[in-house]
Design a protein around this motif. Structure first.
Motif, PDB file in Angstrom:
ATOM      1  N   ILE A   1       0.876  -1.171   0.000  1.00 22.23           N
ATOM      2  CA  ILE A   1       0.000   0.000   0.000  1.00 22.23           C
ATOM      3  C   ILE A   1       0.916   1.224   0.000  1.00 22.23           C
ATOM      4  N   ASP A   2       0.561   2.227  -0.804  1.00 19.25           N
ATOM      5  CA  ASP A   2       1.429   3.385  -0.970  1.00 19.25           C
ATOM      6  C   ASP A   2       0.619   4.665  -0.884  1.00 19.25           C
ATOM      7  N   CYS A   3       1.256   5.723  -0.365  1.00 19.76           N
ATOM      8  CA  CYS A   3       0.684   7.065  -0.531  1.00 19.76           C
ATOM      9  C   CYS A   3       1.830   8.065  -0.578  1.00 19.76           C
ATOM     10  N   HIS A   4       1.562   9.232  -1.090  1.00 21.03           N
ATOM     11  CA  HIS A   4       2.521  10.341  -1.047  1.00 21.03           C
ATOM     12  C   HIS A   4       1.675  11.604  -0.958  1.00 21.03           C
ATOM     13  N   LEU A   5       1.865  12.364   0.091  1.00 20.98           N
ATOM     14  CA  LEU A   5       0.910  13.444   0.401  1.00 20.98           C
ATOM     15  C   LEU A   5       1.241  14.752  -0.286  1.00 20.98           C
ATOM     16  N   GLY A   6       2.527  14.955  -0.578  1.00 22.00           N
ATOM     17  CA  GLY A   6       2.953  16.247  -1.114  1.00 22.00           C
ATOM     18  C   GLY A   6       4.360  16.512  -0.643  1.00 22.00           C
ATOM     19  N   SER A   7       4.808  17.728  -0.848  1.00 22.19           N
ATOM     20  CA  SER A   7       6.205  18.054  -0.584  1.00 22.19           C
ATOM     21  C   SER A   7       6.312  19.267   0.338  1.00 22.19           C
ATOM     22  N   GLN A   8       7.489  19.396   0.964  1.00 16.78           N
ATOM     23  CA  GLN A   8       7.760  20.515   1.888  1.00 16.78           C
ATOM     24  C   GLN A   8       6.682  20.583   2.977  1.00 16.78           C
ATOM     25  N   ILE A   9       6.414  19.422   3.584  1.00 17.78           N
ATOM     26  CA  ILE A   9       5.446  19.321   4.683  1.00 17.78           C
ATOM     27  C   ILE A   9       6.204  19.577   5.981  1.00 17.78           C
ATOM     28  N   THR A  10       5.705  20.499   6.791  1.00 16.65           N
ATOM     29  CA  THR A  10       6.490  20.958   7.944  1.00 16.65           C
ATOM     30  C   THR A  10       5.873  20.587   9.287  1.00 16.65           C
ATOM     31  N   GLU A  11       4.919  19.678   9.301  1.00 16.33           N
ATOM     32  CA  GLU A  11       4.403  19.148  10.573  1.00 16.33           C
ATOM     33  C   GLU A  11       4.125  17.652  10.419  1.00 16.33           C
ATOM     34  N   VAL A  12       4.069  16.937  11.550  1.00 18.18           N
ATOM     35  CA  VAL A  12       3.863  15.482  11.442  1.00 18.18           C
ATOM     36  C   VAL A  12       2.387  15.122  11.265  1.00 18.18           C
ATOM     37  N   GLY A  13       1.482  16.045  11.621  1.00 18.83           N
ATOM     38  CA  GLY A  13       0.052  15.746  11.587  1.00 18.83           C
ATOM     39  C   GLY A  13      -0.430  15.096  10.296  1.00 18.83           C
ATOM     40  N   PRO A  14      -0.153  15.682   9.126  1.00 21.64           N
ATOM     41  CA  PRO A  14      -0.631  15.074   7.875  1.00 21.64           C
ATOM     42  C   PRO A  14      -0.092  13.652   7.654  1.00 21.64           C
ATOM     43  N   PHE A  15       1.169  13.406   8.032  1.00 24.13           N
ATOM     44  CA  PHE A  15       1.726  12.052   7.872  1.00 24.13           C
ATOM     45  C   PHE A  15       0.969  11.061   8.759  1.00 24.13           C
ATOM     46  N   VAL A  16       0.674  11.490   9.988  1.00 28.21           N
ATOM     47  CA  VAL A  16      -0.036  10.622  10.923  1.00 28.21           C
ATOM     48  C   VAL A  16      -1.438  10.332  10.395  1.00 28.21           C
ATOM     49  N   ASP A  17      -2.115  11.359   9.911  1.00 30.31           N
ATOM     50  CA  ASP A  17      -3.450  11.149   9.320  1.00 30.31           C
ATOM     51  C   ASP A  17      -3.381  10.162   8.169  1.00 30.31           C
ATOM     52  N   GLY A  18      -2.404  10.356   7.287  1.00 28.20           N
ATOM     53  CA  GLY A  18      -2.254   9.478   6.126  1.00 28.20           C
ATOM     54  C   GLY A  18      -2.004   8.043   6.552  1.00 28.20           C
ATOM     55  N   LEU A  19      -1.098   7.880   7.508  1.00 30.78           N
ATOM     56  CA  LEU A  19      -0.759   6.524   7.951  1.00 30.78           C
ATOM     57  C   LEU A  19      -1.959   5.849   8.622  1.00 30.78           C
ATOM     58  N   ASN A  20      -2.707   6.604   9.399  1.00 31.04           N
ATOM     59  CA  ASN A  20      -3.899   6.026  10.029  1.00 31.04           C
ATOM     60  C   ASN A  20      -4.857   5.483   8.978  1.00 31.04           C
ATOM     61  N   ARG A  21      -5.031   6.227   7.897  1.00 28.13           N
ATOM     62  CA  ARG A  21      -5.944   5.755   6.843  1.00 28.13           C
ATOM     63  C   ARG A  21      -5.391   4.512   6.155  1.00 28.13           C
ATOM     64  N   LEU A  22      -4.073   4.517   5.923  1.00 34.16           N
ATOM     65  CA  LEU A  22      -3.461   3.337   5.304  1.00 34.16           C
ATOM     66  C   LEU A  22      -3.572   2.111   6.208  1.00 34.16           C
ATOM     67  N   ARG A  23      -3.420   2.333   7.507  1.00 38.78           N
ATOM     68  CA  ARG A  23      -3.515   1.198   8.444  1.00 38.78           C
ATOM     69  C   ARG A  23      -4.908   0.582   8.435  1.00 38.78           C
ATOM     70  N   ASN A  24      -5.915   1.437   8.407  1.00 32.76           N
ATOM     71  CA  ASN A  24      -7.288   0.913   8.340  1.00 32.76           C
ATOM     72  C   ASN A  24      -7.467   0.074   7.083  1.00 32.76           C
ATOM     73  N   LEU A  25      -6.945   0.593   5.981  1.00 32.58           N
ATOM     74  CA  LEU A  25      -7.061  -0.142   4.723  1.00 32.58           C
ATOM     75  C   LEU A  25      -6.299  -1.467   4.803  1.00 32.58           C
ATOM     76  N   LEU A  26      -5.124  -1.408   5.434  1.00 33.70           N
ATOM     77  CA  LEU A  26      -4.317  -2.624   5.590  1.00 33.70           C
ATOM     78  C   LEU A  26      -5.112  -3.709   6.332  1.00 33.70           C
ATOM     79  N   ASP A  27      -5.750  -3.325   7.423  1.00 35.37           N
ATOM     80  CA  ASP A  27      -6.547  -4.297   8.193  1.00 35.37           C
ATOM     81  C   ASP A  27      -7.682  -4.858   7.340  1.00 35.37           C
ATOM     82  N   GLN A  28      -8.325  -3.956   6.610  1.00 38.10           N
ATOM     83  CA  GLN A  28      -9.428  -4.342   5.717  1.00 38.10           C
ATOM     84  C   GLN A  28      -8.950  -5.374   4.688  1.00 38.10           C
TER      85      GLN A  28
END
Ligand code: PLP
Length: 417
Positions: A196-223
């Motif tokens: 499973i892959d994602c890439h949110l964008g570039s020059q991201i300066t906080e961890v929040g978006p990465f955490v949100d993205g990973l949470n969604r990927l994890r749900n999909l992984l379980d599914q």
């Protein structure tokens, strides 16, 4: 932390004064620090050392063979987005089983070449690409390992041109369609579904978006696990930002900690695709002042480096610090640092306070290592700048300045009768 600093009033890359490089190879020129490249790669990759992972440097950020070779020698894989980047990666000695292939518009030829090379994984971005890839692999008598690039609809809070994980962007497969496409892909003869892959964008300066993205990927992984798919790779893409001006991006160690917390128990290999954070602050663009010019409302420093050399200010309005190569006690003035190109968007920096400059002075445009040379062009028939790698006291030309012959290579005047 990087290795560009003043020694006795002269800006140096490691132990070499930039003035000396200008004398040796001329300007404009890209100057990379070997020590910074090594340090940044090790700081990033080392942050994940207690986890099964592969750091795949994003070739499009900086694609010079010597730099790819250096990173590969430290254990890096690469993320590629074209057949040209596949060619570079293999030529630079990157093992095929450390290459992942992203991109929304892969051609059949590019796909065939990458299947033949035996790359680790394709990050597939659409249902048509799933079908094309399966057919191409089948025709070659092979199976292609794939991840689906998921568009998680997460706002990376960066410049709109470098946001890629929003519903409205062209990238990836909408997360609500993912399960259906996964099950379909798993039934095709030429494919082995592994990630499973994602890439949110570039020059991201906080961890929040990465955490949100990973949470969604994890749900999909379980599914997907419930549906019997054996997902072995979780690819979080790249995007970690750097300090150009006053940004305070998370340190790699903090980014790693945030991801690791959410990965426990997944039994997957984490893939990361950093570009900017490895090379961004590892190079400067060295330019020379041609003229100082008083406009009606603004003062300009016209340099011999322009938007064809470094397009980020023109394209994204990006900030790059500009430092004088020789410290002076001349008084500061406010100037626009501009290039010689026939466009008003040709600027490197606007409204900066710099010590009064004279024709012939050298300036360093800082943090130019990522999307610097790799985005440069021949616009205005300007020869592309050389790339120089400094290691300690040594200067290595890793790409020579283009010649006039290079400029017209491949052009022909036909006999029109
Ligand atoms: C551009 C890109 C990267 C690298 O992004 P950085 O912001 O330089 O880290 C990684 N993965 C993909 C798919 C990309 O398109």
């Amino acid at each position: 932390m990087n290795h560009f600093s003043y020694i006795d009033g002269e800006l140096c890359c490691e132990n070499v004064p930039l003035r000396r490089i200008a004398q040796d190879v001329g300007t404009p020129a890209y100057i990379y620090s070997h020590a910074t490249l090594v340090r940044h790669f090790q700081a990033f990759d080392g942050s994940f050392k207690d986890l099964d992972h592969l750091t795949c440097f994003s070739v499009k950020a900086c694609s010079n063979l010597a730099i790819l070779n250096l990173l590969a020698s430290m254990g890096a894989g690469v993320d590629i987005v074209s057949g040209g980047e596949l060619h570079r990666a293999l030529l630079a000695g990157v093992p095929a089983d450390r290459i992942v292939f992203s991109g929304v518009g892969k051609t059949e030829e590019e796909i065939r070449d990458a299947v033949t090379a035996g790359i680790l994984m394709f990050n597939v971005e659409s249902h048509q690409e799933i079908d094309l890839l399966s057919r191409a692999a089948e025709n070659l008598g092979k199976k292609a390992r794939i991840a689906l690039r998921i568009n998680p609809d997460v706002d990376p809070k960066t410049h709109p041109y470098i946001s890629t994980g929003l519903r409205k962007n062209k990238f990836g497969i909408p997360i609500e369609d993912a399960e259906e496409q996964y099950l379909r892909a798993a039934g095709l003869p030429g494919l082995e579904v592994v990630g499973i892959d994602c890439h949110l964008g570039s020059q991201i300066t906080e961890v929040g978006p990465f955490v949100d993205g990973l949470n969604r990927l994890r749900n999909l992984l379980d599914q997907l696990k419930k549906r019997g798919l054996n997902i072995r790779y979780l690819d979080m893409g790249g995007g970690l930002g750097i300090t150009y001006d006053t940004e305070q991006p998370p340190e790699p160690i903090d980014y790693a900690r945030a991801l690791k917390e959410r990965l426990s128990g997944t039994d997957t290999t984490l893939i990361l695709e950093p570009g900017r954070v490895i090379v961004g602050n590892a190079a400067v663009l060295l330019v020379q002042v041609l003229f100082t010019k008083k406009g009606a409302t603004r003062n300009f420093l016209v340099t011999n480096g322009g938007m064809n050399d470094l397009v980020r200010p023109s394209l994204y309005g990006s900030y790059h610090a500009v430092w004088p190569v020789a410290k002076t006690d001349r008084p500061p003035t406010t100037v626009d640092v501009v290039g010689p190109i026939c466009e008003s968007s040709d600027f490197l920096a606007k409204e900066r306070s710099l010590p009064e400059a004279l024709p012939g002075d050298l300036l360093a445009v800082m943090s130019a290592g990522a999307y610097g040379f790799s985005m440069s062009s021949n616009y205005n028939s300007r020869r592309r700048a050389p790339e120089i790698l400094v290691k300690g006291d040594a200067i290595h030309v890793i790409r020579r300045r283009e010649t006039f012959e290079d400029l017209t290579r491949g052009e022909q005047i036909p006999d029109l009768g």
